[in-house]
Design a protein around this motif. Structure first.
Motif, PDB file in Angstrom:
ATOM      1  N   ALA A  79      -5.050   9.634 -13.701  1.00 30.00           N
ATOM      2  CA  ALA A  79      -4.735   9.672 -15.127  1.00 30.00           C
ATOM      3  C   ALA A  79      -4.464  11.108 -15.579  1.00 30.00           C
ATOM      4  N   LYS A  80      -5.258  12.056 -15.072  1.00 33.65           N
ATOM      5  CA  LYS A  80      -5.059  13.459 -15.425  1.00 33.65           C
ATOM      6  C   LYS A  80      -3.728  13.986 -14.905  1.00 33.65           C
ATOM      7  N   ALA A  81      -3.256  13.390 -13.803  1.00 29.94           N
ATOM      8  CA  ALA A  81      -1.965  13.786 -13.247  1.00 29.94           C
ATOM      9  C   ALA A  81      -0.823  12.953 -13.819  1.00 29.94           C
ATOM     10  N   ASP A  82      -1.146  12.096 -14.791  1.00 27.07           N
ATOM     11  CA  ASP A  82      -0.159  11.229 -15.436  1.00 27.07           C
ATOM     12  C   ASP A  82       0.499  10.299 -14.420  1.00 27.07           C
ATOM     13  N   MET A  83      -0.318   9.707 -13.566  1.00 30.29           N
ATOM     14  CA  MET A  83       0.151   8.787 -12.542  1.00 30.29           C
ATOM     15  C   MET A  83      -0.606   7.467 -12.666  1.00 30.29           C
ATOM     16  N   SER A  84       0.075   6.389 -12.343  1.00 31.08           N
ATOM     17  CA  SER A  84      -0.581   5.082 -12.382  1.00 31.08           C
ATOM     18  C   SER A  84      -1.445   4.889 -11.143  1.00 31.08           C
ATOM     19  N   PHE A  85      -2.479   4.081 -11.289  1.00 32.87           N
ATOM     20  CA  PHE A  85      -3.415   3.872 -10.181  1.00 32.87           C
ATOM     21  C   PHE A  85      -4.155   2.566 -10.393  1.00 32.87           C
ATOM     22  N   TRP A  86      -4.387   1.845  -9.303  1.00 35.84           N
ATOM     23  CA  TRP A  86      -5.310   0.716  -9.355  1.00 35.84           C
ATOM     24  C   TRP A  86      -6.217   0.820  -8.139  1.00 35.84           C
ATOM     25  N   PRO A  87      -7.470   0.406  -8.282  1.00 40.74           N
ATOM     26  CA  PRO A  87      -8.451   0.575  -7.218  1.00 40.74           C
ATOM     27  C   PRO A  87      -8.087  -0.179  -5.946  1.00 40.74           C
ATOM     28  N   SER A  88      -8.639   0.302  -4.856  1.00 44.01           N
ATOM     29  CA  SER A  88      -8.444  -0.358  -3.568  1.00 44.01           C
ATOM     30  C   SER A  88      -9.382  -1.553  -3.442  1.00 44.01           C
ATOM     31  N   ARG A  89      -8.950  -2.546  -2.718  1.00 40.82           N
ATOM     32  CA  ARG A  89      -9.863  -3.611  -2.310  1.00 40.82           C
ATOM     33  C   ARG A  89     -10.637  -3.114  -1.091  1.00 40.82           C
ATOM     34  N   ARG A  90     -11.818  -3.652  -0.867  1.00 46.27           N
ATOM     35  CA  ARG A  90     -12.592  -3.243   0.309  1.00 46.27           C
ATOM     36  C   ARG A  90     -13.352  -4.426   0.885  1.00 46.27           C
ATOM     37  N   VAL A  91     -13.511  -4.395   2.183  1.00 46.34           N
ATOM     38  CA  VAL A  91     -14.242  -5.429   2.909  1.00 46.34           C
ATOM     39  C   VAL A  91     -15.146  -4.727   3.905  1.00 46.34           C
ATOM     40  N   PHE A  92     -16.426  -5.095   3.910  1.00 45.10           N
ATOM     41  CA  PHE A  92     -17.394  -4.517   4.841  1.00 45.10           C
ATOM     42  C   PHE A  92     -17.971  -5.624   5.728  1.00 45.10           C
ATOM     43  N   PRO A  93     -17.211  -6.057   6.725  1.00 45.64           N
ATOM     44  CA  PRO A  93     -17.665  -7.162   7.567  1.00 45.64           C
ATOM     45  C   PRO A  93     -18.587  -6.695   8.694  1.00 45.64           C
ATOM     46  N   ARG A  94     -19.270  -7.624   9.300  1.00 43.74           N
ATOM     47  CA  ARG A  94     -20.096  -7.291  10.465  1.00 43.74           C
ATOM     48  C   ARG A  94     -19.256  -7.273  11.729  1.00 43.74           C
ATOM     49  N   HIS A  95     -18.177  -8.045  11.706  1.00 40.60           N
ATOM     50  CA  HIS A  95     -17.268  -8.111  12.845  1.00 40.60           C
ATOM     51  C   HIS A  95     -15.838  -8.035  12.316  1.00 40.60           C
ATOM     52  N   ARG A  96     -14.911  -7.781  13.209  1.00 41.10           N
ATOM     53  CA  ARG A  96     -13.507  -7.710  12.795  1.00 41.10           C
ATOM     54  C   ARG A  96     -13.076  -9.026  12.155  1.00 41.10           C
ATOM     55  N   VAL A  97     -12.275  -8.913  11.096  1.00 41.98           N
ATOM     56  CA  VAL A  97     -11.784 -10.080  10.370  1.00 41.98           C
ATOM     57  C   VAL A  97     -10.268  -9.979  10.257  1.00 41.98           C
ATOM     58  N   LEU A 104      -5.980  -8.425  12.665  1.00 40.01           N
ATOM     59  CA  LEU A 104      -7.400  -8.155  12.818  1.00 40.01           C
ATOM     60  C   LEU A 104      -7.737  -6.747  12.340  1.00 40.01           C
ATOM     61  N   MET A 105      -8.779  -6.664  11.513  1.00 37.06           N
ATOM     62  CA  MET A 105      -9.180  -5.396  10.912  1.00 37.06           C
ATOM     63  C   MET A 105     -10.693  -5.227  11.004  1.00 37.06           C
ATOM     64  N   PRO A 106     -11.197  -4.010  11.172  1.00 38.24           N
ATOM     65  CA  PRO A 106     -10.440  -2.789  11.419  1.00 38.24           C
ATOM     66  C   PRO A 106      -9.657  -2.880  12.720  1.00 38.24           C
ATOM     67  N   SER A 107      -8.743  -1.928  12.904  1.00 37.96           N
ATOM     68  CA  SER A 107      -7.962  -1.902  14.125  1.00 37.96           C
ATOM     69  C   SER A 107      -8.884  -1.737  15.327  1.00 37.96           C
ATOM     70  N   LYS A 108      -8.403  -2.142  16.488  1.00 37.78           N
ATOM     71  CA  LYS A 108      -9.201  -2.083  17.703  1.00 37.78           C
ATOM     72  C   LYS A 108      -9.698  -0.663  17.947  1.00 37.78           C
ATOM     73  N   GLU A 109     -10.967  -0.545  18.262  1.00 40.15           N
ATOM     74  CA  GLU A 109     -11.634   0.721  18.571  1.00 40.15           C
ATOM     75  C   GLU A 109     -11.803   1.627  17.357  1.00 40.15           C
ATOM     76  N   ALA A 110     -11.589   1.108  16.156  1.00 36.33           N
ATOM     77  CA  ALA A 110     -11.778   1.907  14.941  1.00 36.33           C
ATOM     78  C   ALA A 110     -12.905   1.319  14.108  1.00 36.33           C
ATOM     79  N   ASP A 111     -13.658   2.187  13.447  1.00 30.93           N
ATOM     80  CA  ASP A 111     -14.703   1.735  12.536  1.00 30.93           C
ATOM     81  C   ASP A 111     -14.143   1.413  11.158  1.00 30.93           C
ATOM     82  N   GLY A 112     -12.997   2.026  10.827  1.00 36.68           N
ATOM     83  CA  GLY A 112     -12.392   1.794   9.525  1.00 36.68           C
ATOM     84  C   GLY A 112     -10.890   1.823   9.597  1.00 36.68           C
TER      85      GLY A 112
END
Length: 254
Positions: A79-97, A104-112
């Motif tokens: 907002a201070k930079a006069d730009m539009s923005f909407w929040p990110s969605r987030r998912v915190f699964p126990r296993h890849r979904v 499949l997310m997160p990508s293979k061998e990645a935590d995020g």
């Protein structure tokens, strides 16, 4: 909270998932002179939930708290930079979904991993002890993946995607990837600056960058020392303008 050793497990660098192809190539100034760079020092007033002795549920609640705080921080910055923005969605699964657009997310061998096609980031947390290092890892990982959303909202990711598509060598592609990932580290530091009073001691963050990572991770994400340098640059500045990783020479983004 009693201090303890850093989490003992192989380091897995966060990654991002490419956006859908843009119809035209964004100009170079999108990354070198982005309007977001003019945003002021980040501010935030967030009371984050404690993690107690640890456990997945307590860390999931903690990461949700960090994410909600980042929603407010980045909404204000845009907002201070006069730009539009909407929040990110987030998912915190126990296993890849499975993400409906990115697989499949997160990508293979990645935590995020961040999927720009659904504006969603996914984080699987391996460390759920009550140690400050585990809490710091959770906060930094969330802040890093959220930073990829910031890059997407500001047009930086679109430029990176097109530049990667046009690069002719693996070396050139890796350099572009490092610029994106190291910028995400820096922007994560910018966001963490705003909530620094609610975070573990900074040494707990530094502990995450001790050791070694696979060679390819270093090539496309940057060496651990370089990642830490950009994270701290953003943290100590608190300003998005400190995070232009696109203008410096290659020796600064190794």
């Amino acid at each position: 909270m009693t201090a303890g050793p850093p989490p003992q497990a192989p380091y897995t660098a966060p990654t991002t998932h490419p956006p859908a192809p843009a119809p035209t190539s964004p100009p170079r100034k999108t990354v070198e002179d982005n309007p977001l760079y003019a945003a002021p020092r980040t501010k935030g007033s967030c009371r984050l939930p404690g993690v107690g002795s640890g456990g997945w549920k307590s860390y999931k609640k903690y990461m949700d708290g960090v994410s909600t705080c980042l929603d407010r921080i980045w909404l204000r910055e845009f907002a201070k930079a006069d730009m539009s923005f909407w929040p990110s969605r987030r998912v915190f699964p126990r296993h890849r979904v499975r993400d409906r657009r990115c697989g499949l997310m997160p990508s293979k061998e990645a935590d995020g991993t961040y999927c720009q096609r659904t504006f969603t980031y996914y984080v699987i947390l391996k460390y759920t002890t009550g140690y400050p290092q585990a809490t710091a890892y959770a906060a930094e990982l969330v802040a890093h993946e959220y930073a990829h959303h910031v890059q997407a909202q500001s047009g930086i990711s679109d430029y990176e995607y097109q530049a990667t598509e046009q690069a002719r060598t693996r070396k050139a592609k890796d350099l572009i990837s490092r610029r994106l990932e190291l910028q995400a580290e820096c922007l994560a530091g910018v966001a963490l600056h705003a909530i620094r009073n609610d975070l573990p001691p900074w040494q707990a963050f530094r502990d995450q960058y001790i050791g070694t990572i696979p060679r390819q991770w270093a090539l496309d994400h940057g060496k651990l020392a370089t990642q830490l340098r950009w994270l701290e640059k953003g943290y100590h500045s608190g300003k998005p303008g400190a995070c232009d990783t696109w203008s410096p020479p290659p020796r600064d983004v190794t």
